[in-house]
Design a protein around this motif. Structure first.
Motif, short mmCIF file in Angstrom:
data_model
loop_
_atom_site.label_atom_id
_atom_site.label_comp_id
_atom_site.label_asym_id
_atom_site.label_seq_id
_atom_site.Cartn_x
_atom_site.Cartn_y
_atom_site.Cartn_z
N GLY B 47 37.94 55.53 75.99
CA GLY B 47 37.02 56.37 76.75
C GLY B 47 35.58 56.23 76.29
N LYS B 48 34.77 57.22 76.71
CA LYS B 48 33.33 57.12 76.41
C LYS B 48 32.87 58.30 75.56
CE LYS B 48 32.64 55.50 81.09
NZ LYS B 48 32.97 56.42 82.14
N ASP B 49 31.62 58.24 75.15
CA ASP B 49 31.02 59.33 74.38
C ASP B 49 31.09 60.65 75.13
OD1 ASP B 49 28.29 57.77 72.47
OD2 ASP B 49 30.37 58.26 71.99
N GLU B 50 30.98 60.58 76.46
CA GLU B 50 31.01 61.82 77.27
C GLU B 50 32.36 62.51 77.14
OE1 GLU B 50 28.30 59.16 78.20
OE2 GLU B 50 30.01 58.81 79.51
N ASP B 51 33.43 61.69 77.04
CA ASP B 51 34.76 62.28 76.89
C ASP B 51 34.86 63.00 75.56
OD1 ASP B 51 35.77 59.22 78.30
OD2 ASP B 51 35.83 61.16 79.33
N LEU B 52 34.31 62.40 74.53
CA LEU B 52 34.31 63.03 73.21
C LEU B 52 33.52 64.34 73.26
CD1 LEU B 52 35.05 62.58 70.15
CD2 LEU B 52 32.73 61.76 69.89
N ASP B 53 32.35 64.28 73.89
CA ASP B 53 31.51 65.47 73.99
C ASP B 53 32.24 66.60 74.71
OD1 ASP B 53 28.42 63.59 74.53
OD2 ASP B 53 29.43 64.25 72.70
N GLU B 54 32.98 66.22 75.76
CA GLU B 54 33.71 67.23 76.53
C GLU B 54 34.71 67.96 75.64
OE1 GLU B 54 35.22 65.59 80.25
OE2 GLU B 54 36.66 67.25 80.26
N ILE B 55 35.42 67.18 74.83
CA ILE B 55 36.41 67.79 73.93
C ILE B 55 35.73 68.69 72.91
CG2 ILE B 55 38.15 67.32 72.16
CD1 ILE B 55 38.77 64.73 73.63
N CYS B 56 34.67 68.19 72.31
CA CYS B 56 33.97 68.98 71.29
C CYS B 56 33.39 70.26 71.89
CB CYS B 56 32.86 68.15 70.64
SG CYS B 56 33.51 66.77 69.68
N ASP B 57 32.87 70.16 73.10
CA ASP B 57 32.33 71.36 73.76
C ASP B 57 33.43 72.37 74.02
OD1 ASP B 57 29.91 69.55 75.85
OD2 ASP B 57 29.81 70.29 73.78
N TYR B 58 34.59 71.87 74.43
CA TYR B 58 35.71 72.77 74.71
C TYR B 58 36.15 73.49 73.45
CZ TYR B 58 40.16 74.50 76.43
OH TYR B 58 41.21 75.33 76.78
#
Lengths: 128, 316, 200
Positions: B47-58
């Motif tokens: 995946g991409k950095d955005e996917d990681l960010d989404e998880i961290c934000d959640y």
């Protein structure tokens, strides 16, 4: 006397070669700056080629490293590391600030200090 | 002729540069998040950095929902504890529903109302003393008299004790994250919530397995892949007074720190249930360990640096 | 062999080598008159002045990374007086500047020495293999080799992390090489200088 002045055939070839090698090196530099940088969780600190520490960046700590010209203070924090002070004249290592990505490094060439960040992963061993 | 050679060289340079740019093997996005009172390590091998960010934000968002001191969150646990009634955040509803279910399932060894008792014990133990019996009795009574009722999106609390969902918050968060990752079709990840709750996908090694070494039983380990691990252990936090070890997990049945085992490890597919169960069975001890196996989970219990109970074929 | 003795041996070898080499340099095909010797002396002094002046500038990334104005002298000597004299200038300059700076038997000094050596050897070779190469090409090539030589030594002292800087330093070398080449080009064009040098 050169008929065409400076731009003879040889010069054009030379210019092309210089141009393409410049583009090649430039492309590598661009790629290095733009590539995805993932967070680092481990830092290796070496002095004059000898590995002193291999730390996990999961706590706050200040490390005092005695060097040729004095003491180097390294500040370890969660997910990042920086050289707080150094006896070197240029202070380039101090000015670099905190590094937190895999593959980044802080080098104090005057003292022979080298800090490299890496990510231990795909995490292969976990302690619980 | 020299010109065409140079042109060829230039074209191959451009091709090489493009190739370098699009190179994407060995993907590894990782980040650290402080949530639920501990540091989470999130590793995504695709995946991409955005996917990681989404998880961290959640993770950060849900952490605030269950945060006992997040006064600004209007639909979170803070609001429920202080106002008595709240239109709860979906995550809070899920957490409370799970807490009710677990309370029934574990003979009362799991409780979501022992927050005050736990805090008082930790305060006392931190000062090197035991909590006075009167206080224990009083807080225990308040805890037993406190309950919640869930009606659609609304939650009503009765009683004085503080509702604390720390025992299953991380696990529930991991379960939700797994659902998100499954939805996206990601299989390569590892999310480590302070080493007490871990979600394993596949890692980047050939086998895809991560070796898990058990500090409470040195030399024992197992290989994890596509599962969830929950650990309740004294090595995280415990107090020694007069040569007796007091854990940070309080037995809701008598109000005193649990003392049967040093650590419980549970490995299975449901991160949320595992989190709650590891706390509950830490309280219950070895006697009841087989119940966990009946539920379909792998269990290991440690005491005195050794494994005193383990599921067949679980550890090596 | 401990480090101190290693340094002493290196120092002695270098000094001896420098003395032998520079006297040997005198025996060259080109008509070696006193005027030329004087010129070379002046060139060396000039290179040293540039080197010392540049050393006052702050280090960029690694000790010894400079614009390299002293290389203008080396390159000029290469074109006008030949390879051997250019090599002598480069090596002596590297040795003397590092002695003056105080980083003689240390990483900075070794970096300057290796860089200069590799650079001049490479430029000399290029001049032989590709006679029509312009001064810009030679200069850039020399600058690239200089960086490579310096990085080689830095690698020994600091390990592989230094390789991360290599692409950026090479990129810089294109610029500094072009600058030095441009300056030498202008010098070559200067009629007064040409007249002076060719007069016997």
């Amino acid at each position: 006397m050169k008929a065409r002045g400076f731009w003879s055939k040889s010069r054009i070839v030379e210019a092309c070669l210089i141009g393409t090698s410049f583009l090649l090196v430039g492309a590598v530099c661009l790629w290095l700056s733009l590539k995805d940088k993932s967070a680092a969780n481990t830092a290796d600190i070496s002095l004059k080629g000898e590995r002193l520490y291999s730390l996990t960046l999961d706590h706050q700590e200040e490390i005092d490293i005695p060097s040729d010209h004095g003491h180097i203070l390294v500040d370890v924090d969660v997910g990042k590391i920086a050289v707080k002070s150094s006896p070197c004249p240029s202070q380039y290592c101090v000015h670099q600030g905190y590094k937190s990505h895999e593959g980044e490094s802080i080098i104090c060439a005057y003292e022979g200090l080298s800090i490299t960040l890496r990510s231990v992963g795909g995490v292969e061993v976990i302690h619980v | 002729m020299c010109l065409s050679k140079s042109l060829l060289l230039a074209l191959s340079t451009i091709a090489l540069s493009l190739g370098l740019f699009s190179c994407s093997h060995n993907v590894h996005h990782s980040d650290m998040v402080y949530a639920y009172g501990t540091f989470w390590e999130v590793h995504l091998y695709e995946g991409k950095d955005e996917d990681l960010d989404e998880i961290c934000d959640y993770i950060a968002e849900t952490s605030r929902v269950l945060d006992l001191e997040a006064s600004s969150v209007e639909d979170g646990l803070y609001a429920l504890n202080h106002l008595g009634q709240v239109n709860a955040h979906p995550f809070l509803i899920d957490a409370l529903s799970l807490a009710l279910e677990m309370e029934k399932l574990t003979h009362g060894a799991f409780s979501y109302t022992v927050g005050d008792l736990t805090a008082s014990w930790l305060d006392a133990l931190g000062h090197g003393v035991l909590l006075e019996e009167e206080i224990v009795v009083d807080l225990l009574q308040k805890s037993r008299q406190t309950s919640i009722k869930i009606e659609n999106e609304s939650v009503i609390k009765t009683g004085e004790a503080t509702i604390d969902l720390g025992a299953l918050g991380k696990g529930l968060c991991l379960k939700k994250i797994k659902a998100k990752l499954d939805q996206k079709g990601f299989t390569k990840y590892l999310i480590n919530a302070g080493t007490s709750s871990i979600l394993f996908g596949e890692n980047t090694s050939k086998s895809g397995e991560t070796r898990v070494e058990i500090d409470d039983a040195p030399g024992r380990y197992f290989y994890a892949k596509n599962g969830a691990l929950s650990v309740s252990s004294n090595s995280r936090q415990s107090y020694i007074i007069d040569e007796w070890t007091y854990s940070h997990i309080i037995d809701p049945r008598d109000g005193y720190p649990a003392n049967n085992v040093d650590a419980v490890l549970l490995y299975g597919d449901d991160a949320a249930k595992l989190d709650a169960l590891s706390t509950a069975y830490f309280v219950l001890g070895e006697e009841y360990a087989s119940e966990l196996e009946d539920m379909g989970y792998h269990v290991a219990m440690c005491k005195g640096g050794k494994v005193i109970y383990e599921s067949a074929g679980f550890l090596e | 062999m401990n480090e101190e003795w290693l340094h002493r041996v290196v120092f002695a070898v270098l000094l001896l080598g420098a003395v032998i080499f520079t006297s040997f340099v005198g025996y060259e095909k080109r008509n070696n008159n006193a005027r030329d010797v004087a010129h070379i002396g002046v060139m060396l002094a000039l290179a040293l002045v540039f080197g010392v002046l540049e050393s006052f500038l702050p280090d960029f990334l690694l000790p010894g990374m400079r614009i390299g104005l002293a290389n203008v002298v080396t390159l000029f000597v290469l074109y006008v007086y030949g390879f051997k004299k250019a090599l002598a200038i480069a090596l002596l300059k590297a040795l003397l500047v590092s002695m003056m700076r105080g980083n003689f038997l240390s990483m900075g000094g070794y970096m300057a020495l290796t860089g200069s050596l590799l650079s001049v050897l490479g430029m000399g070779l290029l001049r032989v293999l590709w006679k029509n190469c312009s001064v810009f090409g030679v200069s850039i090539f020399g600058a690239l080799l200089h960086v490579l030589g310096q990085i080689m030594i830095a690698l020994i002292y600091l390990g592989t992390p230094i390789l991360g800087y290599l692409p950026y330093l090479l990129l810089m070398a294109f610029g500094t090489g072009a600058l030095v080449g441009g300056l030498v080009f202008l010098l070559q064009k200067n009629r007064a200088l040409k007249r002076y040098l060719s007069a016997k």
